[in-house]
Write a protein that holds these residues in place. Structure first.
Motif, PDB file in Angstrom:
ATOM      1  N   TYR A   1       0.844  -1.188   0.000  1.00 55.74           N
ATOM      2  CA  TYR A   1       0.000   0.000   0.000  1.00 55.74           C
ATOM      3  C   TYR A   1       0.886   1.247   0.000  1.00 55.74           C
ATOM      4  O   TYR A   1       1.982   1.246   0.555  1.00 55.74           O
ATOM      5  CB  TYR A   1      -0.885   0.049   1.251  1.00 55.74           C
ATOM      6  CG  TYR A   1      -1.900  -1.061   1.342  1.00 55.74           C
ATOM      7  CD1 TYR A   1      -1.558  -2.292   1.893  1.00 55.74           C
ATOM      8  CD2 TYR A   1      -3.206  -0.873   0.892  1.00 55.74           C
ATOM      9  CE1 TYR A   1      -2.493  -3.317   1.981  1.00 55.74           C
ATOM     10  CE2 TYR A   1      -4.141  -1.889   0.978  1.00 55.74           C
ATOM     11  CZ  TYR A   1      -3.773  -3.104   1.528  1.00 55.74           C
ATOM     12  OH  TYR A   1      -4.704  -4.110   1.611  1.00 55.74           O
TER      13      TYR A   1
ATOM     14  N   GLN B   1       0.684   5.232   1.267  1.00 52.57           N
ATOM     15  CA  GLN B   1      -0.102   6.166   2.066  1.00 52.57           C
ATOM     16  C   GLN B   1       0.543   7.545   2.025  1.00 52.57           C
ATOM     17  O   GLN B   1       1.691   7.716   2.451  1.00 52.57           O
ATOM     18  CB  GLN B   1      -0.231   5.695   3.511  1.00 52.57           C
ATOM     19  CG  GLN B   1      -1.173   6.581   4.322  1.00 52.57           C
ATOM     20  CD  GLN B   1      -1.412   6.080   5.731  1.00 52.57           C
ATOM     21  OE1 GLN B   1      -0.634   5.300   6.270  1.00 52.57           O
ATOM     22  NE2 GLN B   1      -2.503   6.529   6.336  1.00 52.57           N
TER      23      GLN B   1
ATOM     24  N   GLY C   1      -5.938   7.553   3.411  1.00 51.99           N
ATOM     25  CA  GLY C   1      -5.793   6.172   3.821  1.00 51.99           C
ATOM     26  C   GLY C   1      -4.820   5.430   2.911  1.00 51.99           C
ATOM     27  O   GLY C   1      -4.438   5.936   1.856  1.00 51.99           O
ATOM     28  N   PRO C   2      -4.404   4.245   3.304  1.00 54.36           N
ATOM     29  CA  PRO C   2      -3.529   3.442   2.451  1.00 54.36           C
ATOM     30  C   PRO C   2      -4.187   3.146   1.108  1.00 54.36           C
ATOM     31  O   PRO C   2      -5.373   2.807   1.057  1.00 54.36           O
ATOM     32  CB  PRO C   2      -3.335   2.160   3.267  1.00 54.36           C
ATOM     33  CG  PRO C   2      -3.621   2.540   4.680  1.00 54.36           C
ATOM     34  CD  PRO C   2      -4.698   3.576   4.597  1.00 54.36           C
TER      35      PRO C   2
ATOM     36  N   PHE D   1      -4.168   0.769  -2.206  1.00 57.43           N
ATOM     37  CA  PHE D   1      -3.762  -0.575  -2.605  1.00 57.43           C
ATOM     38  C   PHE D   1      -2.920  -0.548  -3.868  1.00 57.43           C
ATOM     39  O   PHE D   1      -3.314   0.032  -4.874  1.00 57.43           O
ATOM     40  CB  PHE D   1      -5.020  -1.422  -2.807  1.00 57.43           C
ATOM     41  CG  PHE D   1      -4.782  -2.810  -3.308  1.00 57.43           C
ATOM     42  CD1 PHE D   1      -5.142  -3.172  -4.588  1.00 57.43           C
ATOM     43  CD2 PHE D   1      -4.221  -3.767  -2.480  1.00 57.43           C
ATOM     44  CE1 PHE D   1      -4.943  -4.466  -5.047  1.00 57.43           C
ATOM     45  CE2 PHE D   1      -4.017  -5.062  -2.932  1.00 57.43           C
ATOM     46  CZ  PHE D   1      -4.387  -5.413  -4.226  1.00 57.43           C
TER      47      PHE D   1
ATOM     48  N   GLN E   1      -1.366  -7.201  -4.479  1.00 60.22           N
ATOM     49  CA  GLN E   1      -1.421  -8.323  -3.553  1.00 60.22           C
ATOM     50  C   GLN E   1      -0.804  -9.535  -4.215  1.00 60.22           C
ATOM     51  O   GLN E   1      -1.093  -9.830  -5.381  1.00 60.22           O
ATOM     52  CB  GLN E   1      -2.834  -8.673  -3.122  1.00 60.22           C
ATOM     53  CG  GLN E   1      -2.817  -9.707  -2.009  1.00 60.22           C
ATOM     54  CD  GLN E   1      -4.104 -10.477  -1.895  1.00 60.22           C
ATOM     55  OE1 GLN E   1      -4.245 -11.592  -2.376  1.00 60.22           O
ATOM     56  NE2 GLN E   1      -5.050  -9.876  -1.241  1.00 60.22           N
TER      57      GLN E   1
ATOM     58  N   ARG F   1      -2.266 -11.465  -7.271  1.00 61.01           N
ATOM     59  CA  ARG F   1      -3.699 -11.740  -7.164  1.00 61.01           C
ATOM     60  C   ARG F   1      -4.538 -10.470  -7.341  1.00 61.01           C
ATOM     61  O   ARG F   1      -5.745 -10.563  -7.536  1.00 61.01           O
ATOM     62  CB  ARG F   1      -4.024 -12.358  -5.803  1.00 61.01           C
ATOM     63  CG  ARG F   1      -3.499 -13.755  -5.639  1.00 61.01           C
ATOM     64  CD  ARG F   1      -4.115 -14.714  -6.636  1.00 61.01           C
ATOM     65  NE  ARG F   1      -3.673 -16.083  -6.470  1.00 61.01           N
ATOM     66  CZ  ARG F   1      -4.333 -16.991  -5.761  1.00 61.01           C
ATOM     67  NH1 ARG F   1      -5.452 -16.669  -5.142  1.00 61.01           N
ATOM     68  NH2 ARG F   1      -3.871 -18.215  -5.677  1.00 61.01           N
ATOM     69  N   GLY F   2      -3.900  -9.329  -7.216  1.00 66.04           N
ATOM     70  CA  GLY F   2      -4.647  -8.091  -7.378  1.00 66.04           C
ATOM     71  C   GLY F   2      -3.701  -6.938  -7.617  1.00 66.04           C
ATOM     72  O   GLY F   2      -2.548  -6.956  -7.205  1.00 66.04           O
ATOM     73  N   ARG F   3      -4.205  -5.940  -8.319  1.00 59.44           N
ATOM     74  CA  ARG F   3      -3.402  -4.767  -8.664  1.00 59.44           C
ATOM     75  C   ARG F   3      -4.284  -3.540  -8.570  1.00 59.44           C
ATOM     76  O   ARG F   3      -5.409  -3.534  -9.065  1.00 59.44           O
ATOM     77  CB  ARG F   3      -2.855  -4.928 -10.068  1.00 59.44           C
ATOM     78  CG  ARG F   3      -2.123  -3.722 -10.625  1.00 59.44           C
ATOM     79  CD  ARG F   3      -1.726  -3.960 -12.071  1.00 59.44           C
ATOM     80  NE  ARG F   3      -0.618  -4.890 -12.156  1.00 59.44           N
ATOM     81  CZ  ARG F   3       0.618  -4.539 -12.530  1.00 59.44           C
ATOM     82  NH1 ARG F   3       0.879  -3.274 -12.821  1.00 59.44           N
ATOM     83  NH2 ARG F   3       1.566  -5.435 -12.624  1.00 59.44           N
ATOM     84  N   GLY F   4      -3.751  -2.493  -7.936  1.00 60.03           N
ATOM     85  CA  GLY F   4      -4.475  -1.237  -7.843  1.00 60.03           C
ATOM     86  C   GLY F   4      -4.188  -0.354  -9.047  1.00 60.03           C
ATOM     87  O   GLY F   4      -3.541  -0.759  -9.999  1.00 60.03           O
ATOM     88  N   ASN F   5      -4.684   0.882  -8.982  1.00 58.79           N
ATOM     89  CA  ASN F   5      -4.538   1.814 -10.101  1.00 58.79           C
ATOM     90  C   ASN F   5      -3.220   2.578 -10.022  1.00 58.79           C
ATOM     91  O   ASN F   5      -3.191   3.782  -9.776  1.00 58.79           O
ATOM     92  CB  ASN F   5      -5.712   2.784 -10.128  1.00 58.79           C
ATOM     93  CG  ASN F   5      -7.026   2.066 -10.383  1.00 58.79           C
ATOM     94  OD1 ASN F   5      -7.068   1.071 -11.094  1.00 58.79           O
ATOM     95  ND2 ASN F   5      -8.094   2.558  -9.786  1.00 58.79           N
TER      96      ASN F   5
ATOM     97  N   LEU G   1       3.503   0.833   2.860  1.00 59.15           N
ATOM     98  CA  LEU G   1       3.151  -0.163   3.863  1.00 59.15           C
ATOM     99  C   LEU G   1       3.056  -1.541   3.235  1.00 59.15           C
ATOM    100  O   LEU G   1       2.522  -1.703   2.138  1.00 59.15           O
ATOM    101  CB  LEU G   1       1.807   0.175   4.509  1.00 59.15           C
ATOM    102  CG  LEU G   1       1.761   1.450   5.356  1.00 59.15           C
ATOM    103  CD1 LEU G   1       0.314   1.875   5.592  1.00 59.15           C
ATOM    104  CD2 LEU G   1       2.470   1.240   6.680  1.00 59.15           C
TER     105      LEU G   1
ATOM    106  N   GLY H   1      -5.298 -12.064   1.170  1.00 60.26           N
ATOM    107  CA  GLY H   1      -5.707 -10.989   2.068  1.00 60.26           C
ATOM    108  C   GLY H   1      -6.970 -10.274   1.678  1.00 60.26           C
ATOM    109  O   GLY H   1      -7.477 -10.419   0.591  1.00 60.26           O
ATOM    110  N   GLY H   2      -7.472  -9.475   2.574  1.00 57.23           N
ATOM    111  CA  GLY H   2      -8.686  -8.732   2.328  1.00 57.23           C
ATOM    112  C   GLY H   2      -9.866  -9.432   2.942  1.00 57.23           C
ATOM    113  O   GLY H   2     -10.681  -8.817   3.603  1.00 57.23           O
TER     114      GLY H   2
END
Lengths: 114, 114
Positions: free
Chosen positions: A35, A37, A42-43, A45, A48, A55-59, A90, A98-99
């Motif tokens: 993450y 921040q 907030g953190p 994403f 993951q 398993r996951g990707r943010g923007n 982080l 997770g999540g």
């Protein structure tokens, strides 16, 4: 038992440079998330990883990449640093993907880009 | 876009009274919700969570309520204690075509006055 550890704790880089941040999860945890921040938010994403697979990707742009090693530790790499990349990074670990599980956060790496 | 919103940046409560922290989300992909607490210079620590199949989850002084139709959740702390003073983050998790994501709100700073 050791918690999530991150290194380094602080880092100063200049624009255009590359940085590698490291994370060691809690023993037995197979998932690591990253993450970003910035102050007052907030953190956010980034990635993951679970069992060494993304398993996951943010923007986030392609300048951000990560990987997870066989011992479940992880690295976050950022290329061509921009001033806006200055933030607290982080790492969080969890036993399963997770999540949907409690994530345990490390203290973070404070990155300053000048 | 802000998919998870915590509209109150701060909240001040008297010791012994109830603290109510609110969170709204916009994306129906989220099916698991978590609250984290953060002290200065530390990473967030998990507090309580709720699955979208439930509308309430209780753990000691902490209760989380979920209203799916309103896309709203709240954290109740009763009774509030000075040690509860911290920043509280709401987080929402789910899976979409981009993979798994956990999205955090901007946080609410809680002050519990003795």
């Amino acid at each position: 038992d050791a918690g999530v550890t991150q290194s380094p704790t602080h880092l100063i880089k200049t624009r255009g440079q590359h940085v590698t941040l490291r994370c060691s999860p809690i023993s037995g945890h197979k998932s690591v998330s990253w993450y970003q921040q910035v102050l007052g938010q907030g953190p956010q994403f980034i990635f993951q990883y679970y069992e060494k697979e993304e398993r996951g990707r943010g923007n986030f742009p392609d300048r951000f990449s990560a990987r997870q090693f066989p011992n479940y530790s992880s690295e976050l790499n950022v290329n061509a640093l921009l001033l806006g990349d200055s933030a607290l990074y982080l790492c969080a670990s969890s036993f399963a993907s997770g999540g949907y599980n409690e994530q345990f956060f490390g203290p973070g790496t404070r990155l300053t880009v000048l | 876009d802000q998919q998870v919103k915590q509209n109150s940046p701060s909240l001040s409560v008297q010791e012994g009274r109830i603290s109510i922290l609110n969170c709204d989300y916009t994306n129906s992909m989220f099916d698991y919700f978590l609250w984290y607490k953060k002290y200065p210079a530390e990473g967030p620590t998990f507090l309580i969570s709720i699955s979208s199949i439930k509308d309430k989850n209780e753990d000691g002084r902490f209760t989380v309520f979920l209203n799916k139709s309103a896309k709203h959740l709240s954290l109740h702390i009763v009774p509030s204690q000075p040690g509860d003073s911290a920043v509280y983050f709401c987080a929402a998790s789910g899976v979409n075509t981009g993979g798994f994501k956990t999205i955090f709100g901007a946080g609410t700073r809680l002050f519990v006055k003795a």
